[in-house]
Design a protein around this motif. Structure first.
Motif, PDB file in Angstrom:
ATOM      1  N   ALA A  27     152.069  21.661  -3.668  1.00  0.00           N
ATOM      2  CA  ALA A  27     151.931  22.569  -2.531  1.00  0.00           C
ATOM      3  C   ALA A  27     150.832  23.595  -2.780  1.00  0.00           C
ATOM      4  O   ALA A  27     150.078  23.949  -1.863  1.00  0.00           O
ATOM      5  CB  ALA A  27     153.260  23.260  -2.249  1.00  0.00           C
ATOM      6  N   LYS A  28     150.721  24.071  -4.015  1.00  0.00           N
ATOM      7  CA  LYS A  28     149.681  25.053  -4.326  1.00  0.00           C
ATOM      8  C   LYS A  28     148.298  24.443  -4.170  1.00  0.00           C
ATOM      9  O   LYS A  28     147.393  25.051  -3.584  1.00  0.00           O
ATOM     10  CB  LYS A  28     149.856  25.588  -5.743  1.00  0.00           C
ATOM     11  CG  LYS A  28     148.795  26.630  -6.114  1.00  0.00           C
ATOM     12  CD  LYS A  28     149.042  27.259  -7.469  1.00  0.00           C
ATOM     13  CE  LYS A  28     147.973  28.311  -7.769  1.00  0.00           C
ATOM     14  NZ  LYS A  28     148.183  28.956  -9.085  1.00  0.00           N
ATOM     15  N   GLU A  48     138.899  27.276  -8.728  1.00  0.00           N
ATOM     16  CA  GLU A  48     140.294  27.594  -8.434  1.00  0.00           C
ATOM     17  C   GLU A  48     141.078  26.331  -8.078  1.00  0.00           C
ATOM     18  O   GLU A  48     142.205  26.134  -8.538  1.00  0.00           O
ATOM     19  CB  GLU A  48     140.379  28.611  -7.297  1.00  0.00           C
ATOM     20  CG  GLU A  48     141.791  29.117  -7.037  1.00  0.00           C
ATOM     21  CD  GLU A  48     141.851  30.186  -5.952  1.00  0.00           C
ATOM     22  OE1 GLU A  48     142.832  30.956  -5.931  1.00  0.00           O
ATOM     23  OE2 GLU A  48     140.910  30.253  -5.123  1.00  0.00           O
ATOM     24  N   VAL A  49     140.471  25.459  -7.264  1.00  0.00           N
ATOM     25  CA  VAL A  49     141.144  24.213  -6.897  1.00  0.00           C
ATOM     26  C   VAL A  49     141.291  23.311  -8.113  1.00  0.00           C
ATOM     27  O   VAL A  49     142.368  22.746  -8.372  1.00  0.00           O
ATOM     28  CB  VAL A  49     140.373  23.481  -5.781  1.00  0.00           C
ATOM     29  CG1 VAL A  49     141.044  22.139  -5.471  1.00  0.00           C
ATOM     30  CG2 VAL A  49     140.314  24.318  -4.515  1.00  0.00           C
ATOM     31  N   LEU A  50     140.228  23.167  -8.894  1.00  0.00           N
ATOM     32  CA  LEU A  50     140.284  22.291 -10.061  1.00  0.00           C
ATOM     33  C   LEU A  50     141.306  22.782 -11.084  1.00  0.00           C
ATOM     34  O   LEU A  50     142.023  21.985 -11.689  1.00  0.00           O
ATOM     35  CB  LEU A  50     138.899  22.189 -10.703  1.00  0.00           C
ATOM     36  CG  LEU A  50     137.872  21.339  -9.960  1.00  0.00           C
ATOM     37  CD1 LEU A  50     136.536  21.384 -10.700  1.00  0.00           C
ATOM     38  CD2 LEU A  50     138.349  19.903  -9.818  1.00  0.00           C
ATOM     39  N   THR A  51     141.372  24.095 -11.278  1.00  0.00           N
ATOM     40  CA  THR A  51     142.337  24.645 -12.230  1.00  0.00           C
ATOM     41  C   THR A  51     143.764  24.316 -11.803  1.00  0.00           C
ATOM     42  O   THR A  51     144.601  23.917 -12.625  1.00  0.00           O
ATOM     43  CB  THR A  51     142.162  26.163 -12.356  1.00  0.00           C
ATOM     44  OG1 THR A  51     140.852  26.437 -12.867  1.00  0.00           O
ATOM     45  CG2 THR A  51     143.199  26.763 -13.291  1.00  0.00           C
ATOM     46  N   ALA A  52     144.052  24.469 -10.506  1.00  0.00           N
ATOM     47  CA  ALA A  52     145.392  24.145  -9.995  1.00  0.00           C
ATOM     48  C   ALA A  52     145.653  22.643 -10.087  1.00  0.00           C
ATOM     49  O   ALA A  52     146.757  22.213 -10.444  1.00  0.00           O
ATOM     50  CB  ALA A  52     145.537  24.623  -8.556  1.00  0.00           C
ATOM     51  N   GLY A 227     136.321   9.919 -10.042  1.00  0.00           N
ATOM     52  CA  GLY A 227     135.512   8.717 -10.037  1.00  0.00           C
ATOM     53  C   GLY A 227     134.649   8.599 -11.279  1.00  0.00           C
ATOM     54  O   GLY A 227     134.552   9.516 -12.099  1.00  0.00           O
ATOM     55  N   GLU A 228     134.014   7.456 -11.419  1.00  0.00           N
ATOM     56  CA  GLU A 228     133.134   7.213 -12.557  1.00  0.00           C
ATOM     57  C   GLU A 228     132.013   8.247 -12.615  1.00  0.00           C
ATOM     58  O   GLU A 228     131.549   8.618 -13.698  1.00  0.00           O
ATOM     59  CB  GLU A 228     132.548   5.799 -12.471  1.00  0.00           C
ATOM     60  CG  GLU A 228     131.663   5.427 -13.651  1.00  0.00           C
ATOM     61  CD  GLU A 228     131.115   4.018 -13.549  1.00  0.00           C
ATOM     62  OE1 GLU A 228     130.475   3.574 -14.527  1.00  0.00           O
ATOM     63  OE2 GLU A 228     131.311   3.363 -12.511  1.00  0.00           O
ATOM     64  N   SER A 229     131.594   8.734 -11.442  1.00  0.00           N
ATOM     65  CA  SER A 229     130.531   9.739 -11.380  1.00  0.00           C
ATOM     66  C   SER A 229     130.972  11.103 -11.879  1.00  0.00           C
ATOM     67  O   SER A 229     130.148  11.988 -12.111  1.00  0.00           O
ATOM     68  CB  SER A 229     130.040   9.887  -9.937  1.00  0.00           C
ATOM     69  OG  SER A 229     131.062  10.455  -9.128  1.00  0.00           O
ATOM     70  N   GLY A 230     132.286  11.306 -12.013  1.00  0.00           N
ATOM     71  CA  GLY A 230     132.823  12.603 -12.397  1.00  0.00           C
ATOM     72  C   GLY A 230     133.335  13.407 -11.226  1.00  0.00           C
ATOM     73  O   GLY A 230     133.997  14.439 -11.423  1.00  0.00           O
ATOM     74  N   ALA A 231     133.049  12.972  -9.999  1.00  0.00           N
ATOM     75  CA  ALA A 231     133.519  13.693  -8.818  1.00  0.00           C
ATOM     76  C   ALA A 231     135.047  13.622  -8.733  1.00  0.00           C
ATOM     77  O   ALA A 231     135.659  12.604  -9.064  1.00  0.00           O
ATOM     78  CB  ALA A 231     132.900  13.117  -7.555  1.00  0.00           C
ATOM     79  N   TYR A 232     135.654  14.704  -8.275  1.00  0.00           N
ATOM     80  CA  TYR A 232     137.113  14.854  -8.238  1.00  0.00           C
ATOM     81  C   TYR A 232     137.559  14.918  -6.786  1.00  0.00           C
ATOM     82  O   TYR A 232     136.916  15.573  -5.958  1.00  0.00           O
ATOM     83  CB  TYR A 232     137.498  16.139  -8.963  1.00  0.00           C
ATOM     84  CG  TYR A 232     138.899  16.186  -9.504  1.00  0.00           C
ATOM     85  CD1 TYR A 232     139.161  15.868 -10.834  1.00  0.00           C
ATOM     86  CD2 TYR A 232     139.977  16.551  -8.700  1.00  0.00           C
ATOM     87  CE1 TYR A 232     140.454  15.923 -11.357  1.00  0.00           C
ATOM     88  CE2 TYR A 232     141.263  16.608  -9.204  1.00  0.00           C
ATOM     89  CZ  TYR A 232     141.497  16.297 -10.528  1.00  0.00           C
ATOM     90  OH  TYR A 232     142.774  16.349 -11.033  1.00  0.00           O
TER      91      TYR A 232
END
Length: 248
Positions: A27-28, A48-52, A227-232
């Motif tokens: 949810a966060k 902030e999004v990646l940390t969560a 992904g393989e490119s590193g994109a999240y």
């Protein structure tokens, strides 16, 4: 070019709408995605999004079973919040050739989102990546470009060398086509034909190398993958067979 690329469409995933069955951690993440400023380039919002997201539990043993179904991209490190954005006047217009492994003509479009359909068994099957779009300067009708190929199960070994244990999904796109919107198929089909895309309503072969996504987290409500490119990417699970484009 990784499965799930680009940004989202007006169709909302179940978890993004209600979050009733999402965990506190999920949810966060979904709240941060929903509140993400549309055109920001501030790295603090991304972090902030990646940390969560990195606090979400790892993909469970039944990850590949959960992987099956319809999905909507909510957010990515490539495009941020999954909404249609104004075109960058300093960048060349996006076109279909660029995102189809050069199989489609360079018709300029404005992308409105990205959806996935994953079918088969927990051992593998068919992966469809939809990039939804309108013609530049219009609000519709929408259509979608569909890259289609295979997916299977794997680890961090094999074609990509040896690495830490991962819940990996190897994918290889084989064809591309365009499909009309299910909400207004006649207008959508006419738009495609007027843009000289009518013959691409049939599948056309693409030359694409095998790639992969790593499932970082997955549940009945959402998934996070890299992904393989590193994109999240952050995606939410949609109701079964609810993709609003004519895939069959």
């Amino acid at each position: 070019f990784a499965p799930g690329a680009f940004v989202g469409v007006p169709v909302r995933g179940r978890a993004a709408v209600s979050g009733l069955r999402a965990t506190k951690e999920e949810a966060k993440v979904l709240k941060l995605c929903d509140e993400y400023p549309v055109n920001t380039k501030d790295p603090d919002f991304l972090e902030e999004v990646l940390t969560a997201a990195k606090k979400l539990p790892d993909a469970p043993e039944n990850a590949y079973e959960l992987f099956l179904g319809d999905w909507k991209v909510e957010w990515s490190t490539l495009g941020g919040k999954a909404v249609k954005k104004e075109a960058d006047p300093n960048a060349p217009p996006m076109n279909l050739k660029f995102v189809s492994f050069t199989a489609l003509p360079p018709v300029p479009v404005e992308f409105t989102g990205s959806l996935n359909r994953v079918t088969g068994t927990p051992e593998g099957g068919t992966y469809q990546l939809l990039q939804t779009f309108v013609l530049p300067g219009t609000d519709g009708p929408e259509a979608a470009m569909v890259l289609e190929g295979t997916w299977s199960t794997g680890t961090a070994t094999g074609n990509w060398g040896d690495g830490a244990p991962r819940t990996r999904v190897p994918t290889k796109f084989e064809t591309v086509r365009v499909v009309p919107s299910a909400s207004d198929p006649d207008a959508s089909r006419k738009m495609l034909e007027d843009a000289d895309l009518g013959k691409y309503l049939e599948r056309t072969a693409v030359k694409a190398k095998e790639t992969y996504i790593d499932l970082k987290h997955i549940s009945e409500e959402m998934r996070a993958h890299q992904g393989e490119s590193g994109a999240y990417y952050i995606l939410t699970k949609m109701e079964d067979d609810s993709i609003p484009f004519l895939l069959d």
